[in-house]
Design an enzyme around this catalytic site. Sequence first.
Site, PDB file in Angstrom:
ATOM      1  N   HIS A 127       5.633   1.106  -1.413  1.00 50.20           N
ATOM      2  CA  HIS A 127       4.589   2.127  -1.293  1.00 50.20           C
ATOM      3  C   HIS A 127       4.850   3.018  -0.081  1.00 50.20           C
ATOM      4  CE1 HIS A 127       0.402   3.695  -1.405  1.00 50.20           C
ATOM      5  NE2 HIS A 127       0.514   3.660  -0.080  1.00 50.20           N
ATOM      6  N   GLU A 128       5.177   2.434   1.064  1.00 52.04           N
ATOM      7  CA  GLU A 128       5.391   3.223   2.281  1.00 52.04           C
ATOM      8  C   GLU A 128       6.648   4.083   2.177  1.00 52.04           C
ATOM      9  OE1 GLU A 128       3.080   3.530   4.300  1.00 52.04           O
ATOM     10  OE2 GLU A 128       1.866   1.862   3.567  1.00 52.04           O
ATOM     11  N   HIS A 147       5.974   7.165   0.200  1.00 45.92           N
ATOM     12  CA  HIS A 147       5.331   8.248   0.949  1.00 45.92           C
ATOM     13  C   HIS A 147       6.386   9.150   1.590  1.00 45.92           C
ATOM     14  CE1 HIS A 147       1.090   7.555   0.636  1.00 45.92           C
ATOM     15  NE2 HIS A 147       1.119   6.353   1.183  1.00 45.92           N
ATOM     16  N   GLU A 201      -1.721   8.587  -2.477  1.00 46.36           N
ATOM     17  CA  GLU A 201      -1.691   7.129  -2.544  1.00 46.36           C
ATOM     18  C   GLU A 201      -1.327   6.654  -3.946  1.00 46.36           C
ATOM     19  OE1 GLU A 201      -1.892   5.165   0.079  1.00 46.36           O
ATOM     20  OE2 GLU A 201      -2.131   6.959   1.309  1.00 46.36           O
TER      21      GLU A 201
END
Length: 271
Positions: A136-137, A140, A197
């Site tokens: 997920h990070e 980003h 997100e």
Amino acid sequence: MKNKHILVLSILSFLILACATNPFTGKKTMAFVPNSQLFPTAFAQYDAFLKENKVITGTEAANMVNRVGQRLAVAAERWLTANGNIGYLEGYKWEYNLVNDSLVNAWCMPGGKIVVYTGILPITQNETGLAVVLGHEIAHALANHGQQRMSAGMVQQLGAVVGNVAINDEQSRQIFNQAYGVGSQVGGMLPFSRSHETEADHIGIILMAIAGYNPEEAPELWQRMKARSGGQAPPEFLSTHPSNDTRIQNLTKWVQEAKTEASKYGVTQFR
């Protein structure tokens, strides 16, 4: 009045021209601050943060953070190469650090500088759970969400300027500023953040599968996050993040897609 029209048209032209297409999402995104300027600033801020906090090195957990991060970065490069975006990662300098802090959190700065707090490890539980968080990070950074947030903030400020220039009456201007402040936040910035997100969840689950981590762990992780929160959370429309339930539903829906994408790279068995 003519000058006001010229100002509005100039701003619209700037917004149209200062866009880039992101290969992970296929979307035109705002890119008012180029990565060549954004990355060095982010790297300096990251280094300053590390100096002011307790970075853990040499432990099993610290090694795991680095190992998982590297595998996910390789997966991202494989995906980019396969889809004709060989030079996309130019300027990225991946770095993964475990920081001693009870916060249940992790974050990534533009250009690939990542921090994982020790407080999230009891929730991730294992390497695959950590891959959900790091995927997920990393997503980003790959989707340039930091660049887009800065650009969106500039648009928000420009909107306020245009409104104040266009409105001559002081009382009407005050009413506009109050309404615009709330409206642009609830109706613009917060949904914008939630969409980021969701994009990061989607990209992240695909990356973790390509890296060989079982994507079925992604909704399970968020089940644990939900249990930890005890169901206490602000209404989704007032939050920067989708609700736990929304994330669980989305990730469950994307599990098979992630496995199918991984199979294109010969990955059919998962950790």
